[in-house]
Enzyme design. Sequence first.
Site, PDB file in Angstrom:
ATOM      1  N   GLU A  85       0.830  -1.189   0.000  1.00 50.23           N
ATOM      2  CA  GLU A  85       0.000   0.000   0.000  1.00 50.23           C
ATOM      3  C   GLU A  85       0.869   1.245   0.000  1.00 50.23           C
ATOM      4  O   GLU A  85       1.969   1.256   0.558  1.00 50.23           O
ATOM      5  CB  GLU A  85      -0.913   0.014   1.223  1.00 50.23           C
ATOM      6  CG  GLU A  85      -1.969  -1.063   1.148  1.00 50.23           C
ATOM      7  CD  GLU A  85      -3.060  -0.896   2.186  1.00 50.23           C
ATOM      8  OE1 GLU A  85      -4.203  -1.213   1.875  1.00 50.23           O
ATOM      9  OE2 GLU A  85      -2.767  -0.454   3.304  1.00 50.23           O
ATOM     10  N   CYS A  99       3.613   8.891   0.772  1.00 51.55           N
ATOM     11  CA  CYS A  99       4.087   8.033   1.852  1.00 51.55           C
ATOM     12  C   CYS A  99       4.401   6.676   1.235  1.00 51.55           C
ATOM     13  O   CYS A  99       3.510   6.006   0.728  1.00 51.55           O
ATOM     14  CB  CYS A  99       2.970   7.941   2.900  1.00 51.55           C
ATOM     15  SG  CYS A  99       3.329   6.820   4.236  1.00 51.55           S
ATOM     16  N   CYS A 106       6.030  -6.265   7.950  1.00 48.68           N
ATOM     17  CA  CYS A 106       7.119  -5.736   8.773  1.00 48.68           C
ATOM     18  C   CYS A 106       7.411  -6.736   9.884  1.00 48.68           C
ATOM     19  O   CYS A 106       6.497  -7.349  10.439  1.00 48.68           O
ATOM     20  CB  CYS A 106       6.720  -4.395   9.388  1.00 48.68           C
ATOM     21  SG  CYS A 106       8.030  -3.658  10.395  1.00 48.68           S
ATOM     22  N   CYS A 110       5.366  -4.149  16.319  1.00 49.49           N
ATOM     23  CA  CYS A 110       4.812  -3.164  17.265  1.00 49.49           C
ATOM     24  C   CYS A 110       3.333  -3.493  17.482  1.00 49.49           C
ATOM     25  O   CYS A 110       2.598  -3.723  16.510  1.00 49.49           O
ATOM     26  CB  CYS A 110       4.963  -1.751  16.717  1.00 49.49           C
ATOM     27  SG  CYS A 110       6.667  -1.347  16.314  1.00 49.49           S
ATOM     28  N   CYS A 113       0.285  -1.622  15.645  1.00 47.13           N
ATOM     29  CA  CYS A 113       0.394  -1.350  14.209  1.00 47.13           C
ATOM     30  C   CYS A 113      -0.151  -2.493  13.353  1.00 47.13           C
ATOM     31  O   CYS A 113       0.211  -3.653  13.556  1.00 47.13           O
ATOM     32  CB  CYS A 113       1.863  -1.098  13.866  1.00 47.13           C
ATOM     33  SG  CYS A 113       2.185  -0.941  12.102  1.00 47.13           S
ATOM     34  N   GLU A 165       9.957  -1.389   7.994  1.00 46.34           N
ATOM     35  CA  GLU A 165      10.975  -0.640   8.742  1.00 46.34           C
ATOM     36  C   GLU A 165      12.122  -0.329   7.769  1.00 46.34           C
ATOM     37  O   GLU A 165      12.860  -1.240   7.365  1.00 46.34           O
ATOM     38  CB  GLU A 165      11.444  -1.491   9.937  1.00 46.34           C
ATOM     39  CG  GLU A 165      12.729  -1.045  10.612  1.00 46.34           C
ATOM     40  CD  GLU A 165      12.728   0.424  11.042  1.00 46.34           C
ATOM     41  OE1 GLU A 165      11.820   0.851  11.768  1.00 46.34           O
ATOM     42  OE2 GLU A 165      13.658   1.147  10.625  1.00 46.34           O
ATOM     43  N   SER A 196      11.360   7.430   8.592  1.00 44.96           N
ATOM     44  CA  SER A 196      10.889   7.161   9.945  1.00 44.96           C
ATOM     45  C   SER A 196      11.319   5.765  10.375  1.00 44.96           C
ATOM     46  O   SER A 196      11.172   4.804   9.633  1.00 44.96           O
ATOM     47  CB  SER A 196       9.361   7.262   9.979  1.00 44.96           C
ATOM     48  OG  SER A 196       8.875   6.912  11.258  1.00 44.96           O
ATOM     49  N   SER A 219       9.960   6.835  15.841  1.00 48.23           N
ATOM     50  CA  SER A 219       8.697   6.436  16.461  1.00 48.23           C
ATOM     51  C   SER A 219       9.007   6.002  17.891  1.00 48.23           C
ATOM     52  O   SER A 219       9.241   4.827  18.149  1.00 48.23           O
ATOM     53  CB  SER A 219       8.081   5.288  15.667  1.00 48.23           C
ATOM     54  OG  SER A 219       7.891   5.685  14.336  1.00 48.23           O
ATOM     55  N   LEU A 220       9.014   6.956  18.778  1.00 44.88           N
ATOM     56  CA  LEU A 220       9.421   6.662  20.162  1.00 44.88           C
ATOM     57  C   LEU A 220       8.252   6.053  20.951  1.00 44.88           C
ATOM     58  O   LEU A 220       8.335   4.958  21.467  1.00 44.88           O
ATOM     59  CB  LEU A 220       9.945   7.936  20.828  1.00 44.88           C
ATOM     60  CG  LEU A 220      10.660   7.714  22.156  1.00 44.88           C
ATOM     61  CD1 LEU A 220      11.998   7.026  21.947  1.00 44.88           C
ATOM     62  CD2 LEU A 220      10.857   9.037  22.895  1.00 44.88           C
ATOM     63  N   ASN A 299      -4.737   5.518  15.596  1.00 45.81           N
ATOM     64  CA  ASN A 299      -5.697   5.139  14.568  1.00 45.81           C
ATOM     65  C   ASN A 299      -6.107   3.699  14.810  1.00 45.81           C
ATOM     66  O   ASN A 299      -5.257   2.825  14.916  1.00 45.81           O
ATOM     67  CB  ASN A 299      -5.075   5.290  13.178  1.00 45.81           C
ATOM     68  CG  ASN A 299      -4.670   6.727  12.920  1.00 45.81           C
ATOM     69  OD1 ASN A 299      -5.439   7.648  13.157  1.00 45.81           O
ATOM     70  ND2 ASN A 299      -3.443   6.917  12.476  1.00 45.81           N
ATOM     71  N   CYS A 341      -1.386   6.463   9.520  1.00 45.47           N
ATOM     72  CA  CYS A 341      -0.245   5.783  10.124  1.00 45.47           C
ATOM     73  C   CYS A 341      -0.696   4.522  10.846  1.00 45.47           C
ATOM     74  O   CYS A 341      -1.650   4.553  11.613  1.00 45.47           O
ATOM     75  CB  CYS A 341       0.424   6.667  11.162  1.00 45.47           C
ATOM     76  SG  CYS A 341       1.090   8.152  10.486  1.00 45.47           S
TER      77      CYS A 341
END
Length: 347
Positions: A85, A99, A106, A110, A113, A165, A196, A219-220, A299, A341
């Site tokens: 995507e 983007c 990935c 996380c 996500c 990533e 990022s 992305s902390l 989101n 995101c």
Amino acid sequence: MDIEKLEKYLGEIGEKSFRIKQIRKAVFVDGISSFEEISTLSKELRKKLDENFKILSFSAENILEAKDGQSVKALLELSDGNFLETVLISPKPGDWSVCVSTQVGCAMGCRFCATGKMGFKRNLTAEEITDQVLFWRQYLNGIKNLKFKIKNCDISNVVYMGMGEPFNNWKEVSESIRILTNKDLFAFGSRSISVSTSGIAEGIEKLASEFPQVNLAISLHFANDKKRDEFMPVNKKDNLESLKIALQKYFQKTKRKVFVEYILLEDANDTKEDAQELARYLKSIGNTHLLHVNLIGYNTTSGDFRSSSGNRTHKFKEYLLLGGINATIRKSLGEEIKGACGQLATR
Ligand code: SAH
Ligand code: SF4
């Protein structure tokens, strides 16, 4: 578009070098969708090119436009049947950011996500990454006269914030940045590009030495190792201390601003203590004037978490400002099309 292959072919059939220039401009700058459109070439050459070369390395399976006209998401099918995507976002009228995804899925896992939930399928090639920008350039060309009636419909920024990533696929990602910034191809300025990362220390150092002008976002999301371990497995390898060291080196080399992404998750990381802990951590890095926190709403992906309320979000920002840290509350674009995101997942 594999431009080297095309150039080799043109050489073999005896075309002159100014032809190569014409074709490069038509493909990368003008965003043509087929060689047929390059009217300055002979009919015969156009036909040959269309028969032998594809401009894009994937085909569009589906395109979803948000009603507000501010974001569009495309599902693309790669030649091996995998899907990816990519999203086009317009933060303000006439201004577009692409983007891009760097991997199918990935491996970082996380917990908040949707891409992470897919697991890792494969790396994208530099061509597949840069073709996402070409794809949107062609798309904007197709609709600009119909819909927007505005002259400036061009892409001003490319952000590596799609699926994957980037530092887990550095060979192809770094090559894609070279293609995007190549004056003879896309000709983007390095400062128009942002990468990022979920926090891979080694990657941050590589970016600083290879592309000191490209923007970095981290992305902390958590400034506490125990919590970060729990939600972001990457932290078990590169914890907050190693990120701090990587950032200190980054500042030494680049003196450039870094964006710290922070999703606000209700009760998980959005209290006064969390804000104070974040401010303390960022201060301990030094160069706080070069650190900017973007507060992002969560989101919805699968319903495990809830986004913090507007009230808490504002308070969180106030605590950061009181702690001497710059912060902005980011408006999320694309949630309606699941293109925001963390919502990118192909199935
Ligand atoms: N893998 C890289 C690049 C993806 S950027 C990275 O993680 O930085 C996508 C951004 O969206 C990251 O900041 C990521 O942490 C964030 N994100 C992931 N899931 C999200 C969600 N459900 N809501 C809001 N942001 C999310
Ligand atoms: Fe991967 Fe980034 Fe999603 Fe984490 S947030 S799983 S690193 S895409």
